[in-house]
Scaffold this active site. Structure first.
Site, PDB file in Angstrom:
ATOM      1  N   ARG A  31       0.825  -1.220   0.000  1.00  0.00           N
ATOM      2  CA  ARG A  31       0.000   0.000   0.000  1.00  0.00           C
ATOM      3  C   ARG A  31       0.851   1.258   0.000  1.00  0.00           C
ATOM      4  NH1 ARG A  31      -4.006  -1.824   4.786  1.00  0.00           N
ATOM      5  NH2 ARG A  31      -5.007  -3.602   3.785  1.00  0.00           N
ATOM      6  N   ARG A  35      -3.644   5.437   0.956  1.00  0.00           N
ATOM      7  CA  ARG A  35      -4.420   6.505   1.576  1.00  0.00           C
ATOM      8  C   ARG A  35      -3.631   7.402   2.522  1.00  0.00           C
ATOM      9  NH1 ARG A  35      -9.099   2.953   4.052  1.00  0.00           N
ATOM     10  NH2 ARG A  35      -7.358   1.471   4.150  1.00  0.00           N
ATOM     11  N   ARG A  44      -8.957  10.534  -4.609  1.00  0.00           N
ATOM     12  CA  ARG A  44     -10.093   9.783  -4.070  1.00  0.00           C
ATOM     13  C   ARG A  44     -11.296  10.686  -3.816  1.00  0.00           C
ATOM     14  NH1 ARG A  44     -13.862   7.198  -3.145  1.00  0.00           N
ATOM     15  NH2 ARG A  44     -14.110   5.365  -1.789  1.00  0.00           N
ATOM     16  N   ASP A  87      -6.989  -4.064  -6.884  1.00  0.00           N
ATOM     17  CA  ASP A  87      -7.513  -4.719  -5.688  1.00  0.00           C
ATOM     18  C   ASP A  87      -7.651  -6.205  -5.955  1.00  0.00           C
ATOM     19  OD1 ASP A  87     -10.019  -5.596  -3.809  1.00  0.00           O
ATOM     20  OD2 ASP A  87      -8.939  -3.907  -2.940  1.00  0.00           O
ATOM     21  N   TYR A 162     -14.316 -13.807   0.530  1.00  0.00           N
ATOM     22  CA  TYR A 162     -15.012 -12.542   0.284  1.00  0.00           C
ATOM     23  C   TYR A 162     -16.292 -12.776  -0.524  1.00  0.00           C
ATOM     24  CZ  TYR A 162     -11.355  -9.330   1.944  1.00  0.00           C
ATOM     25  OH  TYR A 162     -10.467  -8.611   2.715  1.00  0.00           O
TER      26      TYR A 162
END
Length: 349
Positions: A31, A35, A44, A87, A162
């Site tokens: 990552r 963010r 974003r 992702d 998931y």
């Protein structure tokens, strides 16, 4: 075939071959273009997560951050590799499960697999054409990078969990019910996902990625016997199908627990969670690259704490030709940029 390597910085790829004798420890962070960066948050604020992933120009910008001031993260922090902005759930999204990312909830599937009868909805032999944005993104990125590019995919068990849970789950109870009550249906799901994952990774390789990483994030929910039966055979199938010139790194939050089992499926490297003793792992697996395993929580602490832990890891692996410095998991969004800079400066010493 993958592109020829046109960049000068090959420390990362050399370490994956256990041939890095430059004296420089290759470093990248999971990552690393995420963010915690103000540039990412600015993008974003204008786009949904899936719009960012599925728009090649935007995904390229996030991966490389080609802006004048400050410079892109790869150069700002002198990382030795970049990782594709995407992702692990884009594959099931392409299979029609309807992926969205919701504030404070994370990934949510609108159409999860509720019963084994739902398998007919996703059963297919070839990748959906709607994933064509992936190679387009990679080609854009490759024109901008001067370091290797890492592609990736979710490992079948984690992706399956998931798809069944409908999103993130703390206990994977729905998935475990499938495993116990419908074992043949679960194995069929794993076969479908492993075959499509091979194609998905090969698509990335053909577009130019230099290495790939498999994320089996939730494998820690499995027992040892379940890991051997329900995860590793499919991971081994994927690794064997990838052409030998492209290294495969395996990551799970449970790597330290299942290290002996994982090394048996022969990835080129293992990325370890924070619980692993890397020096002991090196003794147990002399023929594999080792990546890890700084605790990302410490990046929320003092500079002294960051430097101390970085020194401990570096000292334990100093001179190892197959060591890649990384985190035990991804960077937290709250991480200060100065903390990342401190970590990198200490590793570079």
């Amino acid at each position: 075939m993958p592109f020829a390597i046109a960049h000068k910085n090959t420390h990362f790829l050399s370490a994956l071959r256990l041939e890095n004798r430059s004296g420089k420890i290759p470093l990248w962070l999971m990552r690393q273009a995420g963010r915690y960066l103000p540039e990412y948050r600015a993008i974003r604020s204008r786009h949904s997560f899936m719009e960012m992933v599925q728009t090649p120009k935007i995904a390229c910008e996030i991966t490389t951050q080609p802006i004048e001031t400050p410079p892109q993260p790869i150069r700002r922090f002198q990382f030795d590799a970049a990782i594709l902005f995407s992702d692990i759930l884009v594959l099931p999204d392409a299979l029609g499960l309807g992926l969205t990312f919701e504030e404070k909830l994370g990934p949510v599937f609108k159409y999860p697999l509720k019963t084994p009868l739902d398998l007919h909805r996703i059963e297919q032999d070839t990748l959906p054409p709607c994933l064509d944005y992936i190679p387009e993104t990679i080609e854009l990125i490759k024109n901008k990078l001067d370091v290797p590019l890492i592609g990736f995919a979710g490992a079948p068990f984690t992706v399956a969990s998931y798809m069944i849970e409908g999103g993130t789950s703390k206990n994977l109870l729905k998935t475990k019910k499938w495993v116990v009550n419908n074992p043949q249906a679960f194995k069929k799901l794993m076969e479908i996902l492993s075959d499509l994952t091979i194609q998905y990774l090969q698509m990335q390789i053909n577009a130019g990625v230099n290495a790939v990483q498999l994320f089996d994030t939730w494998a820690g929910a499995l027992s040892s016997s379940q890991m051997k039966e329900l995860s590793l055979p499919y991971i081994e199938k994927i690794i064997r199908a990838i052409e030998p010139s492209v290294p495969v790194i395996f990551f799970s939050k449970a790597c330290s627990s299942f290290a002996e089992l994982i090394k048996g499926v022969n990835p080129q490297g293992i990325s370890f969670d924070i619980n692993a003793d890397l020096r002991r792992m090196r003794e147990d697996m002399p023929h594999l690259a080792i990546q890890g395993n700084f605790d990302p929580d410490i990046l929320l602490g003092s500079q002294e704490a960051i430097r101390k832990e970085a020194r401990r890891i570096v000292d334990s692996m100093q001179g190892d030709p197959g060591f890649i410095f990384n985190l035990g998991h991804g960077i937290h969004p709250e991480t200060p940029i100065a903390a990342v800079q401190t970590l990198i400066e200490e590793v570079r010493r």
